[in-house]
Design an enzyme around this catalytic site. Structure first.
Site, PDB file in Angstrom:
ATOM      1  N   LYS A  33      40.790 -41.308  -9.558  1.00 35.06           N
ATOM      2  CA  LYS A  33      42.288 -40.800  -9.611  1.00 35.06           C
ATOM      3  C   LYS A  33      42.927 -41.514  -8.517  1.00 35.06           C
ATOM      4  O   LYS A  33      42.904 -41.768  -7.488  1.00 35.06           O
ATOM      5  CB  LYS A  33      42.252 -39.282  -9.437  1.00 35.06           C
ATOM      6  CG  LYS A  33      43.696 -38.709  -9.381  1.00 35.06           C
ATOM      7  CD  LYS A  33      43.931 -37.245  -8.819  1.00 35.06           C
ATOM      8  CE  LYS A  33      44.268 -37.457  -7.338  1.00 35.06           C
ATOM      9  NZ  LYS A  33      45.735 -37.649  -7.112  1.00 35.06           N
ATOM     10  N   ASP A  60      47.648 -40.477 -11.500  1.00 35.45           N
ATOM     11  CA  ASP A  60      48.313 -39.047 -11.233  1.00 35.45           C
ATOM     12  C   ASP A  60      49.777 -39.280 -11.049  1.00 35.45           C
ATOM     13  O   ASP A  60      50.027 -39.131  -9.463  1.00 35.45           O
ATOM     14  CB  ASP A  60      47.184 -38.301 -10.417  1.00 35.45           C
ATOM     15  CG  ASP A  60      47.747 -36.864  -9.914  1.00 35.45           C
ATOM     16  OD1 ASP A  60      48.592 -36.351 -10.778  1.00 35.45           O
ATOM     17  OD2 ASP A  60      47.653 -36.240  -9.033  1.00 35.45           O
ATOM     18  N   LEU A  61      50.640 -39.714 -11.576  1.00 42.24           N
ATOM     19  CA  LEU A  61      51.966 -40.169 -11.539  1.00 42.24           C
ATOM     20  C   LEU A  61      52.845 -39.084 -11.238  1.00 42.24           C
ATOM     21  O   LEU A  61      54.016 -39.141 -11.038  1.00 42.24           O
ATOM     22  CB  LEU A  61      52.418 -41.230 -12.168  1.00 42.24           C
ATOM     23  CG  LEU A  61      51.497 -42.484 -12.245  1.00 42.24           C
ATOM     24  CD1 LEU A  61      52.252 -43.639 -13.193  1.00 42.24           C
ATOM     25  CD2 LEU A  61      51.536 -43.063 -10.805  1.00 42.24           C
ATOM     26  N   LYS A  62      52.426 -37.990 -12.102  1.00 40.80           N
ATOM     27  CA  LYS A  62      53.365 -36.525 -12.276  1.00 40.80           C
ATOM     28  C   LYS A  62      54.766 -36.973 -12.355  1.00 40.80           C
ATOM     29  O   LYS A  62      55.950 -36.634 -12.089  1.00 40.80           O
ATOM     30  CB  LYS A  62      53.425 -35.699 -10.690  1.00 40.80           C
ATOM     31  CG  LYS A  62      52.071 -35.355 -10.289  1.00 40.80           C
ATOM     32  CD  LYS A  62      52.098 -34.582  -8.885  1.00 40.80           C
ATOM     33  CE  LYS A  62      50.770 -34.040  -8.752  1.00 40.80           C
ATOM     34  NZ  LYS A  62      49.798 -34.815  -8.191  1.00 40.80           N
ATOM     35  N   ASP A  65      61.132 -36.248 -15.412  1.00 41.64           N
ATOM     36  CA  ASP A  65      62.502 -36.825 -15.535  1.00 41.64           C
ATOM     37  C   ASP A  65      63.148 -36.445 -16.894  1.00 41.64           C
ATOM     38  O   ASP A  65      62.283 -35.887 -17.541  1.00 41.64           O
ATOM     39  CB  ASP A  65      62.580 -38.357 -15.257  1.00 41.64           C
ATOM     40  CG  ASP A  65      63.811 -39.164 -14.706  1.00 41.64           C
ATOM     41  OD1 ASP A  65      64.955 -38.671 -14.977  1.00 41.64           O
ATOM     42  OD2 ASP A  65      63.639 -39.741 -13.799  1.00 41.64           O
ATOM     43  N   THR A  69      63.399 -41.376 -20.014  1.00 46.93           N
ATOM     44  CA  THR A  69      62.685 -41.965 -19.084  1.00 46.93           C
ATOM     45  C   THR A  69      61.343 -42.029 -18.903  1.00 46.93           C
ATOM     46  O   THR A  69      60.624 -42.852 -18.557  1.00 46.93           O
ATOM     47  CB  THR A  69      63.485 -41.551 -17.660  1.00 46.93           C
ATOM     48  OG1 THR A  69      64.962 -41.745 -17.829  1.00 46.93           O
ATOM     49  CG2 THR A  69      63.003 -42.338 -16.510  1.00 46.93           C
ATOM     50  N   THR A 116      48.473 -26.921  -6.098  1.00 52.00           N
ATOM     51  CA  THR A 116      47.434 -26.394  -5.200  1.00 52.00           C
ATOM     52  C   THR A 116      48.019 -26.054  -3.701  1.00 52.00           C
ATOM     53  O   THR A 116      47.465 -25.448  -2.919  1.00 52.00           O
ATOM     54  CB  THR A 116      46.011 -26.924  -5.231  1.00 52.00           C
ATOM     55  OG1 THR A 116      46.301 -28.286  -5.030  1.00 52.00           O
ATOM     56  CG2 THR A 116      45.606 -26.582  -6.727  1.00 52.00           C
ATOM     57  N   ARG A 209      39.646 -35.898  -0.017  1.00 52.89           N
ATOM     58  CA  ARG A 209      39.228 -35.793   1.357  1.00 52.89           C
ATOM     59  C   ARG A 209      37.752 -35.303   1.725  1.00 52.89           C
ATOM     60  O   ARG A 209      37.266 -36.000   2.472  1.00 52.89           O
ATOM     61  CB  ARG A 209      40.111 -35.023   2.312  1.00 52.89           C
ATOM     62  CG  ARG A 209      41.503 -35.725   2.547  1.00 52.89           C
ATOM     63  CD  ARG A 209      42.669 -34.875   2.870  1.00 52.89           C
ATOM     64  NE  ARG A 209      43.225 -33.892   1.967  1.00 52.89           N
ATOM     65  CZ  ARG A 209      44.326 -33.259   2.090  1.00 52.89           C
ATOM     66  NH1 ARG A 209      44.664 -33.176   3.298  1.00 52.89           N
ATOM     67  NH2 ARG A 209      44.633 -32.715   1.018  1.00 52.89           N
TER      68      ARG A 209
END
Length: 228
Positions: A33, A60-62, A65, A69, A116, A209
């Site tokens: 990811k 995972d660019l979220k 817009d 776009t 989250t 992490r």
């Protein structure tokens, strides 16, 4: 998709360090990811370099817009051949529809519901009176009606969402092994273990992490894989 549902969140500032970590644990993860930090630092080149490992890439660019776009952005990343791309469900149905229409043939488009890192107090501060659970279900229903492949939600909601969306594709981040409590959760507020998320119906488990910052990343990846 690889049978191993664990996708390593590889948001490291140096490309060589990211490649080295990915190679070290490649045999014990199902994909990689890459989020905003990585994409902003390394762009298309960085993604293409990690493609060489042969693992599916989750961008995972979220995206959030206006519909035109977001559609244009989806078209711009076709060359990267991502397996999964995220958009924000809060962008609305038209945006999600256009994102899916513009995506590559083999790319799953999934909508982020409630981050989250947010809890009820955070939602209330933004004008949302619903609980995180109810808001996630509401946005999941919207994403489903827009023709998306699935959603991103916490492990606390994935079971309920799967009940209403039987064939959905569900990405669960904010995962922490059993021993990771308190400060080890960092900025994540609604966490579960990888096993709990998998049992609840998660399709992809995003782990960052607990592997990337472990003293022994390979041992950490193996330990997580062994619980699934």
């Amino acid at each position: 998709m690889n049978r191993n549902p664990v996708y390593l969140a590889l948001d490291l500032p140096r490309l060589d360090a990211a490649e080295a970590l990915a190679r070290k644990v490649a045999g014990h993860i199902g994909g990689i990811k890459l989020g905003l930090e990585f994409f902003c630092a390394h762009g298309h080149h960085g993604v293409l370099e990690l493609h060489k490992l042969g693992l599916p890439i989750f961008l995972d660019l979220k995206l959030h817009d206006i519909p035109n776009t977001v559609a244009a952005a989806m078209q711009a990343i076709h060359v990267l051949e991502p397996a999964i791309v995220t958009v924000h469900a809060a962008g609305g149905r038209a945006m999600m529809e256009d994102a899916k229409a513009a995506a590559g043939e083999h790319c799953k488009v999934v909508a982020v519901t409630v981050l989250t890192s947010l809890d009820e107090a955070d939602l209330s501060a933004t004008g949302i009176s619903s609980t995180a659970h109810d808001q996630a279900l509401r946005l999941a229903e919207l994403a489903h009606s827009a023709g998306l492949d699935g959603i991103v939600c916490s492990g606390h909601e994935v079971g309920a969402v799967r009940q209403q969306w039987k064939d959905g594709f569900f990405v669960v981040p904010g995962l922490r092994p059993n021993e990771s409590t308190g400060k080890a959760s960092g900025d994540q507020k609604r966490t579960v273990t990888p096993r709990e998320a998998r049992d609840a119906g998660a399709s992809v488990l995003v782990v960052g992490r607990p592997i990337s910052r472990a003293e022994d990343p390979l041992a950490a990846a193996r330990a997580i894989e062994a619980t699934l």
